[in-house]
Motif scaffolding. Sequence first.
Motif, PDB file in Angstrom:
ATOM      1  N   UNK A 353     -13.054  13.809  30.117  1.00  0.00           N
ATOM      2  CA  UNK A 353     -13.207  13.105  28.850  1.00  0.00           C
ATOM      3  C   UNK A 353     -12.252  13.698  27.828  1.00  0.00           C
ATOM      4  N   UNK A 354     -11.788  12.839  26.899  1.00  0.00           N
ATOM      5  CA  UNK A 354     -10.814  13.269  25.886  1.00  0.00           C
ATOM      6  C   UNK A 354     -11.077  12.474  24.608  1.00  0.00           C
ATOM      7  N   UNK A 355     -10.808  13.093  23.442  1.00  0.00           N
ATOM      8  CA  UNK A 355     -11.007  12.396  22.176  1.00  0.00           C
ATOM      9  C   UNK A 355     -10.060  12.959  21.125  1.00  0.00           C
ATOM     10  N   UNK A 356      -9.448  12.056  20.323  1.00  0.00           N
ATOM     11  CA  UNK A 356      -8.670  12.471  19.154  1.00  0.00           C
ATOM     12  C   UNK A 356      -9.243  11.777  17.934  1.00  0.00           C
ATOM     13  N   UNK A 357      -9.508  12.565  16.879  1.00  0.00           N
ATOM     14  CA  UNK A 357      -9.993  12.038  15.612  1.00  0.00           C
ATOM     15  C   UNK A 357      -8.938  12.245  14.534  1.00  0.00           C
ATOM     16  N   UNK A 358      -8.774  11.234  13.691  1.00  0.00           N
ATOM     17  CA  UNK A 358      -7.755  11.220  12.638  1.00  0.00           C
ATOM     18  C   UNK A 358      -8.454  10.888  11.320  1.00  0.00           C
ATOM     19  N   UNK A 359      -8.393  11.813  10.344  1.00  0.00           N
ATOM     20  CA  UNK A 359      -8.976  11.595   9.015  1.00  0.00           C
ATOM     21  C   UNK A 359      -7.842  11.697   7.993  1.00  0.00           C
ATOM     22  N   UNK A 360      -7.712  10.706   7.117  1.00  0.00           N
ATOM     23  CA  UNK A 360      -6.544  10.671   6.235  1.00  0.00           C
ATOM     24  C   UNK A 360      -6.924  10.209   4.828  1.00  0.00           C
ATOM     25  N   UNK A 361      -6.300  10.838   3.847  1.00  0.00           N
ATOM     26  CA  UNK A 361      -6.357  10.408   2.449  1.00  0.00           C
ATOM     27  C   UNK A 361      -4.927  10.164   2.008  1.00  0.00           C
ATOM     28  N   UNK A 362      -4.674   8.956   1.473  1.00  0.00           N
ATOM     29  CA  UNK A 362      -3.296   8.544   1.213  1.00  0.00           C
ATOM     30  C   UNK A 362      -3.210   7.832  -0.134  1.00  0.00           C
ATOM     31  N   UNK A 363      -2.140   8.101  -0.883  1.00  0.00           N
ATOM     32  CA  UNK A 363      -1.901   7.413  -2.147  1.00  0.00           C
ATOM     33  C   UNK A 363      -0.459   6.942  -2.208  1.00  0.00           C
ATOM     34  N   UNK A 364      -0.264   5.755  -2.765  1.00  0.00           N
ATOM     35  CA  UNK A 364       1.070   5.168  -2.919  1.00  0.00           C
ATOM     36  C   UNK A 364       1.160   4.507  -4.291  1.00  0.00           C
ATOM     37  N   UNK A 365       2.263   4.764  -5.006  1.00  0.00           N
ATOM     38  CA  UNK A 365       2.453   4.208  -6.345  1.00  0.00           C
ATOM     39  C   UNK A 365       3.833   3.566  -6.450  1.00  0.00           C
ATOM     40  N   UNK A 366       3.916   2.553  -7.297  1.00  0.00           N
ATOM     41  CA  UNK A 366       5.182   1.882  -7.590  1.00  0.00           C
ATOM     42  C   UNK A 366       5.360   1.797  -9.094  1.00  0.00           C
ATOM     43  N   UNK A 367       6.536   2.192  -9.562  1.00  0.00           N
ATOM     44  CA  UNK A 367       6.860   2.133 -10.990  1.00  0.00           C
ATOM     45  C   UNK A 367       8.155   1.358 -11.164  1.00  0.00           C
ATOM     46  N   UNK A 368       8.106   0.317 -11.984  1.00  0.00           N
ATOM     47  CA  UNK A 368       9.271  -0.522 -12.260  1.00  0.00           C
ATOM     48  C   UNK A 368       9.787  -0.187 -13.649  1.00  0.00           C
ATOM     49  N   UNK A 369      11.017   0.310 -13.714  1.00  0.00           N
ATOM     50  CA  UNK A 369      11.575   0.717 -15.001  1.00  0.00           C
ATOM     51  C   UNK A 369      12.072  -0.509 -15.759  1.00  0.00           C
ATOM     52  N   UNK A 370      12.428  -0.288 -17.028  1.00  0.00           N
ATOM     53  CA  UNK A 370      13.005  -1.376 -17.815  1.00  0.00           C
ATOM     54  C   UNK A 370      14.484  -1.553 -17.490  1.00  0.00           C
ATOM     55  N   UNK A 371      15.011  -0.722 -16.624  1.00  0.00           N
ATOM     56  CA  UNK A 371      16.397  -0.856 -16.221  1.00  0.00           C
ATOM     57  C   UNK A 371      16.504  -1.457 -14.843  1.00  0.00           C
ATOM     58  N   UNK A 372      17.238  -0.786 -13.933  1.00  0.00           N
ATOM     59  CA  UNK A 372      17.497  -1.314 -12.600  1.00  0.00           C
ATOM     60  C   UNK A 372      16.830  -0.466 -11.524  1.00  0.00           C
ATOM     61  N   UNK A 373      15.760   0.216 -11.846  1.00  0.00           N
ATOM     62  CA  UNK A 373      15.116   1.131 -10.921  1.00  0.00           C
ATOM     63  C   UNK A 373      13.751   0.608 -10.482  1.00  0.00           C
ATOM     64  N   UNK A 374      13.451   0.824  -9.192  1.00  0.00           N
ATOM     65  CA  UNK A 374      12.108   0.611  -8.664  1.00  0.00           C
ATOM     66  C   UNK A 374      11.736   1.901  -7.939  1.00  0.00           C
TER      67      UNK A 374
END
Length: 771
Positions: A353-374
């Motif tokens: 018998x075999x088992x793998x457990x994966x626990x994850x906390x993840x955050x992602x953000x997006x900021x759009x500038x007033x210029x030409x940047x994302x």
Amino acid sequence: MVDSIISSISRIVESGEPLIGTTVYVKSLALGASTGSNGRFDLLIAPGSYGVDCQSMGMESLHFTLVVHSGGDLDLSMKRTLIPIDEVVVTAGRQDNVSGSQMGYERLNYSVLKQVPLVMGERDILNVVKLLPGVQSVGEGSAGFNVRGSGADQNMIYINKVPVYNSSHLFGFFTAFSPELVKDFTLYKSNLPASFGGRLASFFDINTKQGNMKRFTARAGISTVSAYAAAEGPIRKDKSSIALSFRTTYSDWMLNLMEDPQLRNSEASFYDLSGVYTLNASDKTRLRAFGYLSRDHFKMGTLNEYDYGNSGAAVDLHHRFNPRLGGTLALIYSQYQFENKDTQVLSARYEHEYRINHYELKSDFTWLSMGRHKVTFGTSGIYYRLDRGGIEPYGSASLTEPLDLGLENGIEASVYVADEISLTDRLNVYAGLRISSFFALGPSEVLTYSPGMPKEEDNILDTMYFGSGELSKAYYGFEPRVSLRYLLADNSSLKASYNRGYQYLFMMSNTIAMAPTDQWKLSDYHLEPQYLDQLSIGYYKDFYYSGMNASVEIYRKWGHNIVEFRDGASLTRGLHLESETLPGKQTAYGVETMIRKDAGTLNGWVSYTWSRSYMQVDIPETNEQINGGVTYPSNFDRPHNFSLVLNYKRGRRVSLSANLVYMTGRPVTYPVSVYYEYEIPYIDYSERNQYRIPDYFRIDLSMNIEGSLRKRKKFHSFWMIGVYNLTGRDNAYSVYFQNESGLIRGYKLSIFAQPIPTISWNLRLGNYASE
């Protein structure tokens, strides 16, 4: 005048569900955008009056005048339509081919599944992916897929952010999740976004439907090998919804068609279920909860019995803080487990018998500038817990000695930031950095070896013990991601990219194809993480009036610490796998070409890939080598790969589809002679992967027959008829050898050596255009 940010969401009128891949074009500014996985897009635009065109596959086009005074939100509601068959069909993310910064990138939606011929009566996501350039499989009955000459364990498959550690039912004949909840899927092969990490070759990102916010809908189907049912609807209209699916099989009869006697006397079954709950808490906040379960049972005659499966869940909260800043916080869980009973030899029977457990906390953000940047930025933390289980005797006659293979624990943490910059109207730059780290934790038992000597039992110096949670080893990786896109014209561009990635766990397998008993293994005190550099350059062109686009992409990859097994290695011999493996260097390069047509009664794509993939294992410090230290073809080196996908619509009721696939046979090592010492015979093998099994060729056909096209009806049904391997070609899955009366004889094993017909009947609430 100061530019304003217009934040918009594209929705389906009938269901309220966000539309992915809607193209938005401001004609006077030659400015375009396409909606992402949440149906949103942002435009940076000066105050004024503008004509806007919006298009999405299967939807009525929108044409309107947008008057901008300041920044704000825009809600685009699009109605479903029955498209005349001679009309151009707009596919999701069409503009990405030329104007997007992505390379080695394919986004497809659910409608593509309807157009590709059935496999065993099933619309299968992974079999669609295998028809794309640079993507291959080992053969029929093989799980996973190989991208640009890399192993299947170097791909990460996500479904609503949940990682799937075994992607297949029934050894690769079916995908491990039902396609009925799938909304769209995206494959990244190069120019990997900084938000993705932990794998070297590719990321396959699947998004499911959120559930109909307007009304209840349901659909079901039955084929010669499986049956499914799915339902979705509002819990609170326009506020919350739920979507559910269930699938099972009765495929034992299919095994009777196999050539191998053991397969003909086998039994197989599987089921999977999944569900999505979506809550639009406000115009700025969305909560989504997703759960998934799959289980398989397979008994191979009198030889082996397997029980294995995935389970996973994710809760993610998306919030727009203001028109410029938005983010997602996700809590994720995934598990893969298997139980294997080996009954081939009475005195050596065992279970594991075999088992793998994966626990994850993840955050992602997006900021759009007033210029030409994302700008995008975020963090993630993963805790791995691997229970390698134990080898136990199975049955009273077994003489197998019990063996505890131990536990493994580790933490993978990362942080990233990236900026997509429009330097000019023609030049776009993406620059990102991902910093990753891995901490191997106890309890563990670590052997130390004599310096400059192989990691073998005879060279052991001492043993170190690390308690529960104690740090035994730490690794760090810097992963730059850079790409350039230069528009040669409105319909053509050049792109180039470079990325580096680190991988802190890998698959331990003695087979070329992924198998249920393959074990994931964490980096540890001795086994260092794998890392890879990839450089790509490509040319992309759209042909607007014909609805066609084309691309040519050249790549080269350099892999380091790629795990290779020593000759005669075993996964179940003990705790210390560093004595069974050696680190190698991989070099892979190739050219991928694709022409795709999305218009008219005849559409589809044709792709050709020429590629090579080589390995070298030569460690001067310990004088350890594979193949004498000479470079040899990797297990996934298949120089020529050709795919043709055609769809023909004869009216709205009947459509025909066909696939043609050709691949060079994969490398293999053969016995070449027998020699004797003191009258004892020994087999002499060729250099590693010196030969190849026969080339692979297959044609599939499928027909879709719709029921009545009346607009007002309670139910709509349709038939799907297909033939897999139309020519009945005897494609070799493997070539093996047996000792018969002192003579070594070779045999070719084929999974299917005859055409496989399938038929399915499907039913759903509503009319022809309903989903």
